[in-house]
Design a protein around this motif. Structure first.
Motif, PDB file in Angstrom:
ATOM      1  N   ASP A  38      22.573 -56.312 -68.566  1.00 55.39           N
ATOM      2  CA  ASP A  38      21.492 -56.336 -67.578  1.00 55.39           C
ATOM      3  C   ASP A  38      21.690 -55.281 -66.496  1.00 55.39           C
ATOM      4  O   ASP A  38      20.730 -54.697 -65.999  1.00 55.39           O
ATOM      5  N   ARG A  39      22.942 -55.029 -66.124  1.00 51.17           N
ATOM      6  CA  ARG A  39      23.207 -54.022 -65.085  1.00 51.17           C
ATOM      7  C   ARG A  39      22.768 -52.636 -65.532  1.00 51.17           C
ATOM      8  O   ARG A  39      22.381 -51.803 -64.716  1.00 51.17           O
ATOM      9  N   ASP A  40      22.826 -52.370 -66.854  1.00 52.76           N
ATOM     10  CA  ASP A  40      22.367 -51.089 -67.382  1.00 52.76           C
ATOM     11  C   ASP A  40      20.843 -51.023 -67.363  1.00 52.76           C
ATOM     12  O   ASP A  40      20.254 -50.008 -66.983  1.00 52.76           O
ATOM     13  N   LEU A  41      20.210 -52.119 -67.778  1.00 57.79           N
ATOM     14  CA  LEU A  41      18.748 -52.158 -67.798  1.00 57.79           C
ATOM     15  C   LEU A  41      18.186 -52.001 -66.390  1.00 57.79           C
ATOM     16  O   LEU A  41      17.144 -51.368 -66.196  1.00 57.79           O
ATOM     17  N   TYR A  42      18.887 -52.569 -65.421  1.00 65.37           N
ATOM     18  CA  TYR A  42      18.511 -52.393 -64.011  1.00 65.37           C
ATOM     19  C   TYR A  42      18.505 -50.916 -63.635  1.00 65.37           C
ATOM     20  O   TYR A  42      17.565 -50.430 -62.990  1.00 65.37           O
ATOM     21  N   LEU A  43      19.531 -50.189 -64.042  1.00 66.76           N
ATOM     22  CA  LEU A  43      19.621 -48.764 -63.691  1.00 66.76           C
ATOM     23  C   LEU A  43      18.515 -47.950 -64.355  1.00 66.76           C
ATOM     24  O   LEU A  43      17.945 -47.051 -63.731  1.00 66.76           O
ATOM     25  N   TYR A  44      18.203 -48.258 -65.603  1.00 67.02           N
ATOM     26  CA  TYR A  44      17.124 -47.541 -66.286  1.00 67.02           C
ATOM     27  C   TYR A  44      15.783 -47.777 -65.588  1.00 67.02           C
ATOM     28  O   TYR A  44      15.001 -46.850 -65.378  1.00 67.02           O
ATOM     29  N   GLU A  45      15.521 -49.036 -65.233  1.00 64.94           N
ATOM     30  CA  GLU A  45      14.262 -49.346 -64.552  1.00 64.94           C
ATOM     31  C   GLU A  45      14.238 -48.734 -63.157  1.00 64.94           C
ATOM     32  O   GLU A  45      13.216 -48.205 -62.712  1.00 64.94           O
ATOM     33  N   LEU A  46      15.371 -48.794 -62.466  1.00 66.97           N
ATOM     34  CA  LEU A  46      15.458 -48.230 -61.120  1.00 66.97           C
ATOM     35  C   LEU A  46      15.201 -46.725 -61.145  1.00 66.97           C
ATOM     36  O   LEU A  46      14.490 -46.198 -60.276  1.00 66.97           O
ATOM     37  N   LEU A  47      15.745 -46.039 -62.120  1.00 66.10           N
ATOM     38  CA  LEU A  47      15.543 -44.593 -62.239  1.00 66.10           C
ATOM     39  C   LEU A  47      14.059 -44.274 -62.381  1.00 66.10           C
ATOM     40  O   LEU A  47      13.529 -43.393 -61.683  1.00 66.10           O
TER      41      LEU A  47
END
Length: 266
Positions: A38-47
Motif C-alpha cells: 500500500d505504501r508503494d501505491l500511495y506514492l504512485y497516486e501521490l505522484l
C-alpha cells in the motif's frame, strides 16, 4: 495573397507550438522488482496528483530497477530513470534533486523490530540502547539505516538481498530486522511465516525523511513536483491520501532514540 499566406503560416506555427506544449512529457519512473505494498501505491497516486496539481502534463512509464537502492540512484543520476523515491542521505542528495517535502512524515524513522518468536522472550525486556547492543540486526548493505544503526553502536549485518534478511531472521541466524512502522505489517503478511513477529514492547526512533528524487537534468519536473506537493499539503489532500493508505500510525510502545548524524531538517 501574400497576407493570406502569412496568416496561414502564423496559424500553423501557433498550432504546432500549442501541440508541443500539450504533448505530455514522457517520464521514466523507477519501479522496484518486488511485491508492491500500500505504501508503494500511495506514492504512485501521490505522484500523479502532485503533477496534476501543478498542471504538469506527463506520461509516466515505469522502469523495473535493480533491487539495490544505490544502483537505482546511480541510474537516476545517469538519466536512465527520471524519478525515484528514497530515504534521504547526504550522498543521495548529491546524486539527484531531492524534493524536500517528506512523503511519510517522520514515520520512516520509526522502526519496529521483526524477530523470530523464539528470540522474543530474550529481546522483549530491552529498554535501552545499551541493552539492544547484545543483539544483531540485519539491514540492506546500501541503506542509510545501516550507517545510522552502526553509528549508534549497534551490531549490524549488511545484506544485499531483501528476502535474505527475512530468511536470516526466520532461520535464527540474526536477531532482529528493523523495519519502518509503515512497512512491517504488510511485509509480515507477505512473508506468511508464523515464526516471524513484531516486537510490541518498544521501537527505535531516529530523525530522517523520505523524498522524491529527480534527475538533475529534469529541473522543470522537479519544480513542478515541489509545487504540486506543496499545493496538496496546503489543501489537506496530502494528509487525506496518507489516511487512505493507512500511513497515519500512532505509537503506544516505548521508544529507544537513536542519533542520525546524516540528516538535518531544512
Amino acid at each position: 495573397m501574400k497576407l493570406k499566406l502569412s496568416v496561414i503560416i502564423s496559424a500553423l506555427v501557433f498550432q504546432s507550438a500549442y501541440i508541443v506544449a500539450q504533448t505530455p512529457e514522457l517520464i521514466y519512473v523507477a519501479k522496484e522488482a518486488r511485491t508492491l505494498y500500500d505504501r508503494d501505491l500511495y506514492l504512485y497516486e501521490l505522484l500523479e496528483k502532485a503533477l496534476a496539481a501543478a498542471k504538469y502534463s506527463a506520461q509516466i512509464e515505469h522502469i523495473k530497477i535493480h533491487p539495490h537502492q544505490q544502483r537505482t540512484l546511480m541510474a537516476l543520476s545517469r538519466g536512465k530513470v527520471d524519478l525515484h523515491w528514497s530515504m534521504t542521505s547526504p550522498a543521495r542528495e548529491q546524486i539527484a534533486i531531492p524534493i524536500k517535502i517528506p512523503l511519510y512524515d517522520g514515520l520512516i524513522g520509526k522502526r519496529v523490530l521483526i524477530v523470530h518468536k523464539d528470540i522474543y522472550p530474550a529481546i522483549k525486556a530491552v529498554r535501552s540502547l545499551n541493552e539492544l547492543k547484545r543483539f544483531t540486526a540485519v539491514q540492506g548493505h546500501d541503506w542509510p539505516d545501516t550507517k545510522i544503526l552502526s553509528y549508534n553502536g549497534l551490531k549490524v549485518r549488511p545484506i544485499s538481498d531483501y528476502q535474505t534478511m527475512f530468511n536470516l531472521i526466520a532461520d535464527k541466524k540474526a536477531d532482529y530486522f528493523p523495519r519502518s512502522v509503515i512497512e512491517a505489517n504488510s511485509e509480515l503478511i507477505a512473508q506468511n511465516n508464523e515464526n516471524l513477529m513484531i516486537v510490541p514492547d518498544f521501537h527505535l526512533s531516529y530523525s530522517t525523511a523520505f523524498y522524491f528524487f529527480v534527475n538533475k537534468d529534469k529541473q522543470a519536473l522537479a519544480k513542478a513536483l515541489e509545487e504540486g506537493l506543496a499545493k496538496l499539503q496546503e489543501s489537506g489532500e496530502l494528509q487525506t491520501l496518507k489516511q487512505k493508505y493507512g500511513l497515519d500510525k500512532q505509537f503506544t510502545s516505548a521508544t529507544i532514540n537513536l542519533v542520525n548524524p546524516y540528516f538535518t531538517e531544512d
